[in-house]
Design a protein around this motif. Structure first.
Motif, PDB file in Angstrom:
ATOM      1  N   ASP A 100       0.813  -1.224   0.000  1.00 45.13           N
ATOM      2  CA  ASP A 100       0.000   0.000   0.000  1.00 45.13           C
ATOM      3  C   ASP A 100       0.848   1.276   0.000  1.00 45.13           C
ATOM      4  OD1 ASP A 100       0.865  -0.214   2.562  1.00 45.13           O
ATOM      5  OD2 ASP A 100      -1.097  -0.056   3.516  1.00 45.13           O
ATOM      6  N   GLN A 101       2.131   1.101  -0.315  1.00 47.11           N
ATOM      7  CA  GLN A 101       3.052   2.236  -0.536  1.00 47.11           C
ATOM      8  C   GLN A 101       3.146   3.225   0.628  1.00 47.11           C
ATOM      9  OE1 GLN A 101       3.687   3.793  -4.427  1.00 47.11           O
ATOM     10  NE2 GLN A 101       2.526   2.216  -5.481  1.00 47.11           N
ATOM     11  N   ASP A 102       3.063   2.696   1.854  1.00 50.34           N
ATOM     12  CA  ASP A 102       3.341   3.587   2.986  1.00 50.34           C
ATOM     13  C   ASP A 102       4.594   3.141   3.750  1.00 50.34           C
ATOM     14  OD1 ASP A 102       2.406   1.387   4.317  1.00 50.34           O
ATOM     15  OD2 ASP A 102       0.928   2.465   5.519  1.00 50.34           O
ATOM     16  N   ALA A 103       5.340   2.218   3.153  1.00 49.46           N
ATOM     17  CA  ALA A 103       6.606   1.807   3.753  1.00 49.46           C
ATOM     18  C   ALA A 103       7.616   1.505   2.660  1.00 49.46           C
ATOM     19  CB  ALA A 103       6.412   0.581   4.644  1.00 49.46           C
ATOM     20  N   LEU A 104       8.874   1.859   2.928  1.00 48.16           N
ATOM     21  CA  LEU A 104       9.959   1.628   1.989  1.00 48.16           C
ATOM     22  C   LEU A 104      10.990   0.709   2.625  1.00 48.16           C
ATOM     23  CD1 LEU A 104      10.406   5.352   0.919  1.00 48.16           C
ATOM     24  CD2 LEU A 104       9.487   3.529  -0.532  1.00 48.16           C
ATOM     25  N   TRP A 105      11.710   0.021   1.783  1.00 47.19           N
ATOM     26  CA  TRP A 105      12.787  -0.850   2.248  1.00 47.19           C
ATOM     27  C   TRP A 105      14.035  -0.495   1.466  1.00 47.19           C
ATOM     28  CZ3 TRP A 105      12.758  -6.846   1.034  1.00 47.19           C
ATOM     29  CH2 TRP A 105      13.942  -7.425   1.517  1.00 47.19           C
ATOM     30  N   LEU A 106      15.076  -0.063   2.166  1.00 44.54           N
ATOM     31  CA  LEU A 106      16.360   0.217   1.534  1.00 44.54           C
ATOM     32  C   LEU A 106      17.357  -0.883   1.867  1.00 44.54           C
ATOM     33  CD1 LEU A 106      17.152   4.004   2.290  1.00 44.54           C
ATOM     34  CD2 LEU A 106      15.814   3.015   0.418  1.00 44.54           C
ATOM     35  N   LYS A 107      17.992  -1.417   0.840  1.00 38.39           N
ATOM     36  CA  LYS A 107      19.133  -2.307   1.051  1.00 38.39           C
ATOM     37  C   LYS A 107      20.363  -1.461   0.765  1.00 38.39           C
ATOM     38  CE  LYS A 107      16.537  -6.291  -0.730  1.00 38.39           C
ATOM     39  NZ  LYS A 107      16.598  -7.510  -1.565  1.00 38.39           N
ATOM     40  N   VAL A 108      21.245  -1.337   1.751  1.00 37.51           N
ATOM     41  CA  VAL A 108      22.353  -0.385   1.615  1.00 37.51           C
ATOM     42  C   VAL A 108      23.720  -0.997   1.914  1.00 37.51           C
ATOM     43  CG1 VAL A 108      20.811   1.512   2.313  1.00 37.51           C
ATOM     44  CG2 VAL A 108      22.287   0.419   4.029  1.00 37.51           C
ATOM     45  N   ASN A 109      24.736  -0.335   1.370  1.00 35.50           N
ATOM     46  CA  ASN A 109      26.111  -0.556   1.809  1.00 35.50           C
ATOM     47  C   ASN A 109      26.507   0.639   2.670  1.00 35.50           C
ATOM     48  OD1 ASN A 109      26.553  -3.002   0.457  1.00 35.50           O
ATOM     49  ND2 ASN A 109      27.034  -1.925  -1.458  1.00 35.50           N
ATOM     50  N   VAL A 110      27.070   0.366   3.829  1.00 34.18           N
ATOM     51  CA  VAL A 110      27.405   1.442   4.761  1.00 34.18           C
ATOM     52  C   VAL A 110      28.892   1.766   4.673  1.00 34.18           C
ATOM     53  CG1 VAL A 110      27.338   2.194   7.165  1.00 34.18           C
ATOM     54  CG2 VAL A 110      25.593   0.606   6.313  1.00 34.18           C
ATOM     55  N   ALA A 111      29.210   3.048   4.492  1.00 38.65           N
ATOM     56  CA  ALA A 111      30.606   3.486   4.410  1.00 38.65           C
ATOM     57  C   ALA A 111      31.157   3.785   5.805  1.00 38.65           C
ATOM     58  CB  ALA A 111      30.710   4.715   3.515  1.00 38.65           C
ATOM     59  N   GLY A 112      32.334   4.349   5.855  1.00 39.46           N
ATOM     60  CA  GLY A 112      32.965   4.685   7.136  1.00 39.46           C
ATOM     61  C   GLY A 112      33.277   3.421   7.907  1.00 39.46           C
ATOM     62  N   ASP A 113      32.975   3.419   9.198  1.00 44.40           N
ATOM     63  CA  ASP A 113      33.268   2.239  10.021  1.00 44.40           C
ATOM     64  C   ASP A 113      32.170   1.184   9.924  1.00 44.40           C
ATOM     65  OD1 ASP A 113      31.190   3.290  11.457  1.00 44.40           O
ATOM     66  OD2 ASP A 113      32.344   3.692  13.269  1.00 44.40           O
ATOM     67  N   GLY A 114      31.190   1.412   9.056  1.00 39.73           N
ATOM     68  CA  GLY A 114      30.151   0.411   8.837  1.00 39.73           C
ATOM     69  C   GLY A 114      29.038   0.440   9.862  1.00 39.73           C
ATOM     70  N   GLY A 115      29.127   1.380  10.782  1.00 34.87           N
ATOM     71  CA  GLY A 115      28.111   1.488  11.828  1.00 34.87           C
ATOM     72  C   GLY A 115      26.855   2.188  11.338  1.00 34.87           C
ATOM     73  N   CYS A 116      25.842   2.140  12.154  1.00 31.78           N
ATOM     74  CA  CYS A 116      24.579   2.743  11.770  1.00 31.78           C
ATOM     75  C   CYS A 116      23.918   3.437  12.952  1.00 31.78           C
ATOM     76  CB  CYS A 116      23.652   1.655  11.229  1.00 31.78           C
ATOM     77  SG  CYS A 116      21.998   2.221  10.924  1.00 31.78           S
ATOM     78  N   CYS A 117      23.999   2.830  14.120  1.00 33.59           N
ATOM     79  CA  CYS A 117      23.296   3.357  15.292  1.00 33.59           C
ATOM     80  C   CYS A 117      24.105   4.471  15.954  1.00 33.59           C
ATOM     81  CB  CYS A 117      23.055   2.221  16.287  1.00 33.59           C
ATOM     82  SG  CYS A 117      22.139   2.735  17.758  1.00 33.59           S
ATOM     83  N   HIS A 118      23.396   5.478  16.473  1.00 30.87           N
ATOM     84  CA  HIS A 118      24.078   6.602  17.114  1.00 30.87           C
ATOM     85  C   HIS A 118      24.770   6.189  18.415  1.00 30.87           C
ATOM     86  CE1 HIS A 118      20.488   6.504  19.596  1.00 30.87           C
ATOM     87  NE2 HIS A 118      21.087   7.294  20.442  1.00 30.87           N
ATOM     88  N   THR A 119      24.433   4.971  18.926  1.00 29.77           N
ATOM     89  CA  THR A 119      25.108   4.490  20.135  1.00 29.77           C
ATOM     90  C   THR A 119      26.463   3.857  19.818  1.00 29.77           C
ATOM     91  OG1 THR A 119      24.153   2.255  20.019  1.00 29.77           O
ATOM     92  CG2 THR A 119      22.855   3.935  21.171  1.00 29.77           C
ATOM     93  N   GLY A 120      26.766   3.754  18.519  1.00 28.83           N
ATOM     94  CA  GLY A 120      28.055   3.194  18.123  1.00 28.83           C
ATOM     95  C   GLY A 120      27.952   1.778  17.581  1.00 28.83           C
ATOM     96  N   ARG A 121      26.774   1.166  17.782  1.00 31.29           N
ATOM     97  CA  ARG A 121      26.611  -0.193  17.271  1.00 31.29           C
ATOM     98  C   ARG A 121      26.379  -0.191  15.764  1.00 31.29           C
ATOM     99  NH1 ARG A 121      24.552   0.724  22.753  1.00 31.29           N
ATOM    100  NH2 ARG A 121      24.788  -1.220  23.924  1.00 31.29           N
TER     101      ARG A 121
END
Lengths: 138, 138
Positions: B97-118
């Motif tokens: 119903d086009q109210d959600a998106l899914w991104l498959k990504v490659n993460v640069a830098g140290d490969g982290g994503c969470c602001h807590t460092g994880r």
């Protein structure tokens, strides 16, 4: 939504507790909901994105089966109660600021999840060419 | 949020078009946002759940890097602009119903994503014993 629902879970504490603590203190939004991402426990496939109010979350924890809040129908939704596509929760995770949940599930019945009959709700990818985006089945 | 954003994408059509059509017509909520689930393109790991307004989605499509709308800061958010953890989009999908998106990504830098460092925001699982639920690191 049940008016007493927010009291099912303790109120969120300060940031450090929310992010590093061991208490489940979901941050329901102004609409009383948290986002829930559901994946197939065996394959890791993203099946659906839905929402839970406190009552749906409590019922999911209590029964080990996924309950959501249907925003379109405005009612508690025991996934699979009609279709047979019951989702048994293998693992539940919560994100850093506790406003999103992740369910890893096994799906009963025919193994489907989407109301269109597909296994996953994410059956189209976005393709962009010459600055125009369209959807293509995957 | 930019007032002109909703006009970046065509308005959603009837149900059949929304679910089976080839036009990207995101259903932004009353808050102007769609939910976005982001996974690691290589491992399939769920990294984060965030939100996009029309401008963030348009910039993501245009640049091939993930842009979100930060609800806490109330601003457009080029993920990784500060941390170096730029997310390059390998594939984008949309749900039924086009109210959600899914991104498959490659993460640069140290490969982290969470602001807590994880690496992922989903670093705790919910465990229930004797009717009481708590969080346990994974």
């Amino acid at each position: 939504m049940c008016a007493s629902c927010p009291s099912i879970f303790p109120a969120p504490g300060p940031k450090a507790e929310l992010e590093e603590g061991s208490a489940l203190t979901p941050r329901f939004g102004a609409d009383g909901l948290v986002t829930c991402v559901t994946t197939d426990a065996a394959t890791g496939e993203l099946l659906m994105v839905a929402h839970m109010n406190a009552e749906a979350l409590a019922k999911t924890l209590e029964t080990g089966e996924a309950w959501y809040w249907s925003r379109s129908r405005g009612e508690l939704w025991h996934k699979g109660a009609t279709s047979g596509q019951i989702q048994t929760v293998v693992e539940m995770r919560v994100d850093c600021d506790q406003d999103a949940l992740w369910l890893k599930v096994n799906v009963a019945g025919d193994g489907g999840c989407c109301h269109t009959g597909r296994r996953s709700c994410f059956y189209r990818k976005v393709e962009t060419a010459d600055g125009k985006s369209g959807l293509v089945p995957v």
